[in-house]
Design a protein around this motif. Structure first.
Motif, PDB file in Angstrom:
ATOM      1  N   VAL A 196       3.317  -3.320   2.927  1.00  0.00           N
ATOM      2  CA  VAL A 196       4.893  -3.224   2.537  1.00  0.00           C
ATOM      3  C   VAL A 196       4.465  -1.327   2.230  1.00  0.00           C
ATOM      4  O   VAL A 196       5.606  -0.785   3.140  1.00  0.00           O
ATOM      5  CB  VAL A 196       4.461  -3.774   0.971  1.00  0.00           C
ATOM      6  CG1 VAL A 196       5.623  -2.974   0.448  1.00  0.00           C
ATOM      7  CG2 VAL A 196       5.150  -5.245   0.971  1.00  0.00           C
ATOM      8  N   LEU A 197       3.326  -0.373   1.678  1.00  0.00           N
ATOM      9  CA  LEU A 197       3.417   0.607   1.460  1.00  0.00           C
ATOM     10  C   LEU A 197       3.859   1.026   3.078  1.00  0.00           C
ATOM     11  O   LEU A 197       4.846   2.394   3.427  1.00  0.00           O
ATOM     12  CB  LEU A 197       3.053   1.132   1.257  1.00  0.00           C
ATOM     13  CG  LEU A 197       2.019   0.961  -0.209  1.00  0.00           C
ATOM     14  CD1 LEU A 197       1.046   1.332  -0.539  1.00  0.00           C
ATOM     15  CD2 LEU A 197       3.813   2.036  -0.915  1.00  0.00           C
ATOM     16  N   ALA A 198       3.341   1.184   4.174  1.00  0.00           N
ATOM     17  CA  ALA A 198       3.004   1.205   5.314  1.00  0.00           C
ATOM     18  C   ALA A 198       4.912   1.146   6.562  1.00  0.00           C
ATOM     19  O   ALA A 198       5.489   1.927   7.162  1.00  0.00           O
ATOM     20  CB  ALA A 198       2.393   0.589   6.709  1.00  0.00           C
ATOM     21  N   SER A 199       5.708  -0.109   5.439  1.00  0.00           N
ATOM     22  CA  SER A 199       6.636  -0.344   5.821  1.00  0.00           C
ATOM     23  C   SER A 199       7.662   0.434   5.489  1.00  0.00           C
ATOM     24  O   SER A 199       9.057   1.220   5.907  1.00  0.00           O
ATOM     25  CB  SER A 199       7.065  -1.615   5.923  1.00  0.00           C
ATOM     26  OG  SER A 199       8.948  -1.967   5.404  1.00  0.00           O
ATOM     27  N   VAL A 200       7.528   0.874   3.963  1.00  0.00           N
ATOM     28  CA  VAL A 200       8.157   1.928   3.434  1.00  0.00           C
ATOM     29  C   VAL A 200       7.962   3.298   4.141  1.00  0.00           C
ATOM     30  O   VAL A 200       9.175   4.548   4.392  1.00  0.00           O
ATOM     31  CB  VAL A 200       8.099   2.254   2.035  1.00  0.00           C
ATOM     32  CG1 VAL A 200       8.575   2.936   1.475  1.00  0.00           C
ATOM     33  CG2 VAL A 200       8.492   0.529   0.872  1.00  0.00           C
ATOM     34  N   ALA A 201       7.377   3.840   4.625  1.00  0.00           N
ATOM     35  CA  ALA A 201       6.261   4.962   5.070  1.00  0.00           C
ATOM     36  C   ALA A 201       7.245   4.925   6.038  1.00  0.00           C
ATOM     37  O   ALA A 201       7.671   6.335   6.656  1.00  0.00           O
ATOM     38  CB  ALA A 201       4.892   4.969   5.085  1.00  0.00           C
ATOM     39  N   ILE A 244      10.458  -1.308  -8.124  1.00  0.00           N
ATOM     40  CA  ILE A 244      10.569  -3.328  -8.228  1.00  0.00           C
ATOM     41  C   ILE A 244       9.130  -3.152  -6.541  1.00  0.00           C
ATOM     42  O   ILE A 244       8.230  -3.996  -7.026  1.00  0.00           O
ATOM     43  CB  ILE A 244      11.978  -2.979  -6.629  1.00  0.00           C
ATOM     44  CG1 ILE A 244      12.864  -2.906  -7.866  1.00  0.00           C
ATOM     45  CG2 ILE A 244      11.668  -4.130  -7.093  1.00  0.00           C
ATOM     46  CD1 ILE A 244      14.600  -2.836  -6.838  1.00  0.00           C
ATOM     47  N   LEU A 245       8.857  -2.215  -5.816  1.00  0.00           N
ATOM     48  CA  LEU A 245       7.479  -2.286  -5.559  1.00  0.00           C
ATOM     49  C   LEU A 245       6.560  -2.293  -6.475  1.00  0.00           C
ATOM     50  O   LEU A 245       5.350  -3.070  -6.301  1.00  0.00           O
ATOM     51  CB  LEU A 245       7.792  -1.647  -3.962  1.00  0.00           C
ATOM     52  CG  LEU A 245       8.431  -1.397  -3.041  1.00  0.00           C
ATOM     53  CD1 LEU A 245       8.259  -0.048  -1.951  1.00  0.00           C
ATOM     54  CD2 LEU A 245       8.668  -2.981  -2.349  1.00  0.00           C
ATOM     55  N   ASP A 246       6.683  -1.221  -7.138  1.00  0.00           N
ATOM     56  CA  ASP A 246       4.852  -1.334  -7.963  1.00  0.00           C
ATOM     57  C   ASP A 246       5.036  -2.387  -9.048  1.00  0.00           C
ATOM     58  O   ASP A 246       3.682  -2.561  -8.935  1.00  0.00           O
ATOM     59  CB  ASP A 246       5.237   0.310  -8.670  1.00  0.00           C
ATOM     60  CG  ASP A 246       5.069   0.952  -7.615  1.00  0.00           C
ATOM     61  OD1 ASP A 246       4.961   1.560  -7.173  1.00  0.00           O
ATOM     62  OD2 ASP A 246       5.104   2.263  -8.978  1.00  0.00           O
ATOM     63  N   ASP A 247       5.899  -2.681  -8.923  1.00  0.00           N
ATOM     64  CA  ASP A 247       5.580  -4.389  -9.848  1.00  0.00           C
ATOM     65  C   ASP A 247       4.938  -5.439  -8.568  1.00  0.00           C
ATOM     66  O   ASP A 247       5.724  -6.361  -9.375  1.00  0.00           O
ATOM     67  CB  ASP A 247       7.323  -4.697 -10.550  1.00  0.00           C
ATOM     68  CG  ASP A 247       7.102  -3.607 -11.483  1.00  0.00           C
ATOM     69  OD1 ASP A 247       6.792  -2.591 -12.300  1.00  0.00           O
ATOM     70  OD2 ASP A 247       8.527  -3.647 -12.549  1.00  0.00           O
ATOM     71  N   LEU A 248       5.290  -5.678  -7.529  1.00  0.00           N
ATOM     72  CA  LEU A 248       5.165  -7.020  -6.832  1.00  0.00           C
ATOM     73  C   LEU A 248       3.446  -7.649  -7.009  1.00  0.00           C
ATOM     74  O   LEU A 248       2.727  -6.807  -7.634  1.00  0.00           O
ATOM     75  CB  LEU A 248       5.593  -6.332  -5.697  1.00  0.00           C
ATOM     76  CG  LEU A 248       6.275  -6.191  -5.280  1.00  0.00           C
ATOM     77  CD1 LEU A 248       6.474  -6.248  -3.632  1.00  0.00           C
ATOM     78  CD2 LEU A 248       7.523  -7.687  -4.999  1.00  0.00           C
ATOM     79  N   ALA A 273      15.689  -6.386  -1.955  1.00  0.00           N
ATOM     80  CA  ALA A 273      16.906  -5.243  -2.953  1.00  0.00           C
ATOM     81  C   ALA A 273      16.239  -3.201  -2.234  1.00  0.00           C
ATOM     82  O   ALA A 273      16.662  -2.490  -2.731  1.00  0.00           O
ATOM     83  CB  ALA A 273      16.791  -5.536  -4.286  1.00  0.00           C
ATOM     84  N   SER A 274      14.768  -3.309  -2.304  1.00  0.00           N
ATOM     85  CA  SER A 274      14.118  -2.218  -2.985  1.00  0.00           C
ATOM     86  C   SER A 274      14.770  -1.926  -1.220  1.00  0.00           C
ATOM     87  O   SER A 274      14.789  -0.221  -1.642  1.00  0.00           O
ATOM     88  CB  SER A 274      12.593  -2.326  -2.410  1.00  0.00           C
ATOM     89  OG  SER A 274      12.056  -1.492  -2.563  1.00  0.00           O
ATOM     90  N   VAL A 275      14.343  -2.283  -0.264  1.00  0.00           N
ATOM     91  CA  VAL A 275      14.389  -1.887   0.710  1.00  0.00           C
ATOM     92  C   VAL A 275      15.712  -1.092   1.227  1.00  0.00           C
ATOM     93  O   VAL A 275      16.832  -0.075   1.201  1.00  0.00           O
ATOM     94  CB  VAL A 275      14.261  -2.528   2.041  1.00  0.00           C
ATOM     95  CG1 VAL A 275      15.094  -2.237   3.279  1.00  0.00           C
ATOM     96  CG2 VAL A 275      12.795  -2.235   2.187  1.00  0.00           C
ATOM     97  N   ALA A 276      17.337  -1.734   0.679  1.00  0.00           N
ATOM     98  CA  ALA A 276      18.052  -1.654   0.460  1.00  0.00           C
ATOM     99  C   ALA A 276      18.208  -0.618  -0.369  1.00  0.00           C
ATOM    100  O   ALA A 276      19.553   0.433   0.087  1.00  0.00           O
ATOM    101  CB  ALA A 276      19.597  -2.964   0.234  1.00  0.00           C
ATOM    102  N   LEU A 277      17.878  -0.826  -1.542  1.00  0.00           N
ATOM    103  CA  LEU A 277      18.110   0.357  -2.380  1.00  0.00           C
ATOM    104  C   LEU A 277      17.181   2.836  -1.484  1.00  0.00           C
ATOM    105  O   LEU A 277      18.398   3.113  -1.480  1.00  0.00           O
ATOM    106  CB  LEU A 277      17.480   0.707  -3.576  1.00  0.00           C
ATOM    107  CG  LEU A 277      18.060  -0.087  -4.483  1.00  0.00           C
ATOM    108  CD1 LEU A 277      17.425  -0.534  -6.291  1.00  0.00           C
ATOM    109  CD2 LEU A 277      19.098   0.448  -5.138  1.00  0.00           C
TER     110      LEU A 277
END
Lengths: 349, 349
Positions: free
Chosen positions: B160-165, A131-135, A162-166
């Motif tokens: 976004v990547l920093a947030s996920v990390a 999901i994130l890669d396609d943003l 949705a990505s974070v929730a997953l």
């Protein structure tokens, strides 16, 4: 001390010892029961053929899909987020990562069901990263496997949530594995969380984005290093996590876990090499997607750095290495992993 | 059975029993040592005053900042992602969530250092959610506490990547808490992962975004329900997780953990009520930020649903409830939490 008193202490001591022994016995029995492999009908063996492997893949992906469906029920509140989570999580896919996780668990002597929550978790992390890669701010893709990407259907805000929730659900799911000793589940959480961050998916995507516009000559060492860094982090790290977590849950030894990690890294890189080769050697019809896309996008690929022939040789070498890491395991139990490696290196689309 | 054989079995049995007893003794001693509170100089007591509490807050935030700084070292590879992670994580802040986590750990008899990894993890999740909330596809903010938001400095992709990390690191950090029994760390991971997903931050943000453009009359029940849902999920859930995880790490009983969870929910909601009231009653100079921002943005707030006076009463009631949940705890040890509640309800900016 009087004789009677001494006798009393002796009795208390023996009683206490008995209680501890009984408790220990119960615990060991519990561990033995949960990690005893139950015979599976239609198991793959070293003598199976490719058709049987394909049937095995279909069976595994069905049981994984069922577990994934149950893990993200479609209900209020935040129905829309759940819809978006399910849209990507339950979309078509070969479920290679969950299959790997279940197979390594069985290979080290565990029961498949022990690794099912982690197998689902790995697929959730994979869906989350897709999901994130396609943003628009990343690869800006509007189609994936012929369907509109998540943010095209639900909007960017819902897609990100949705990505974070997953991601959160994946780690909660792994931590909630109740039929293993807590040490194992805890170790699995660490491995999985590491595969997400700077040492895993985030690291690979960051290097990929940073490399856009870089140019490398053929056979350029720096180019190959850059390419390997991206794929080790973007593709191999989650496959490694899947294999390692499965083996942890199954109660594998450190040596077994390390061998399976190395196997997974080989097939991860191999997957990417084969993908890059197919992109330049096959037509769009044969691939079922736009061929030559990487070249058009000016992306750094294995054929660009190594040439097509050397890329093919590299894939073969990775396949040999992957099989090498499975030596010492029971060949029947290792069959799914051996077939998987061949399947990846021989695929034509 | 011969007498000699019987004697041999008895000796083996007693020896085994002794080994188990010794092992059990070692384990219990280990637990006792790790959860014995060490006396802290400059501790707050029930007799302390507000100045002492402010000094306590400064001390705590210094030790948390040091731990956060060490948790995300600025190094290659992916230096830029780490820079972006640190930009938001180490920015000014009162560190209320980590403080809450450390305080509940001490309150139930644990040592502060036991909860430090989780305290840092809670702050990482907070920072991660701030980065996402500010994104153009969410609240589209370009300034936060007078500084450009993360994506304005590093770009949306890196943000976004920093947030996920940060999210991944938070859970890895919690799982790596080695000086507690694994059951506790595992439970903490579950609580924290839950606070991220649809039952926590994601749920609140989704409801907030879904509610944009909705209109509710004053004293509208549906409006209040919608508002409470958002703040229970967006603000209170992470404060609850901070309090609960601290108490878990400190070895608190289920009853203690539940009380502290309820306390944290009260102060979470209270924080939001006070924030909304200040927005309509204070000038921009007094607040140090734009006053009346919520009204201008047409946002649903407590004063809008309840009126200013009833909102103030509600905040007072939440403060009383929060203090109620701390009954039964040692009043000196509960002092930081009592002061924190007063601090939140009385703040003027």
């Amino acid at each position: 001390m009087e004789t009677q008193e001494a006798l009393l202490y002796t009795i208390i001591f023996i009683l206490l010892s008995l209680i501890f022994l009984f408790w220990r016995f119960l615990w060991l029995s519990y561990i033995a029961v949960t990690s005893t492999p139950q015979p599976t009908s239609h198991s793959l063996t070293a003598e199976s053929d490719e058709t049987e492997f394909m049937a095995y893949m279909v069976r595994k992906s069905k049981s994984v899909n069922k577990a994934l469906d149950e893990a993200v029920p479609l209900c209020e509140p935040v129905l829309k987020i759940r819809e978006a989570m399910r849209y990507t999580l339950l979309s078509d896919g070969k479920r290679v990562r969950p299959m790997l996780c279940l197979a390594t668990c069985q290979l080290v002597g565990g029961h498949e069901s022990t690794a099912m929550p982690s197998a689902c978790a790995v697929e959730m992390i994979h869906a989350s990263s897709i999901i994130l890669d396609d943003l628009p701010c990343m690869d800006d893709d509007s189609l994936r496997r012929g369907r509109p990407t998540n943010h095209k259907v639900y909007g960017e805000d819902v897609a990100v949530l949705a990505s974070v929730a997953l991601m959160g659900l994946a780690l909660k799911h792994t931590a909630a594995s109740t039929d293993v000793p807590p040490e194992r589940a805890l170790r699995a959480v660490q491995v999985m969380a590491q595969a997400v961050g700077t040492e895993g998916l985030v690291g690979g995507q960051a290097e990929d984005l940073a490399g856009e516009g870089m140019s490398f000559a053929e056979n350029d060492e720096a180019g190959l290093e850059h390419l390997e860094f991206i794929h080790i982090h973007k593709t191999a790290s989650l496959l490694e996590a899947a294999a390692v977590v499965g083996a942890i849950m199954g109660g594998g030894s450190d040596e077994e876990i390390e061998k399976l990690r190395k196997y997974a890294r080989c097939i991860g890189l191999m997957f990417q090499v084969v993908d890059d080769v197919l992109d330049v050697t096959k037509s769009s019809e044969e691939l079922g997607k736009t061929a030559g896309k990487d070249v058009m996008a000016g992306k750094l690929t294995y054929p660009k750095v190594l040439g097509v022939e050397k890329s093919r040789e590299y894939a073969e070498r990775l396949n040999r290495e992957a099989r090498e890491h499975l030596r010492g395991f029971d060949s029947d139990k290792a069959a799914p992993l051996l077939f998987l490696a061949d399947y990846i290196v021989n695929r034509q689309n």
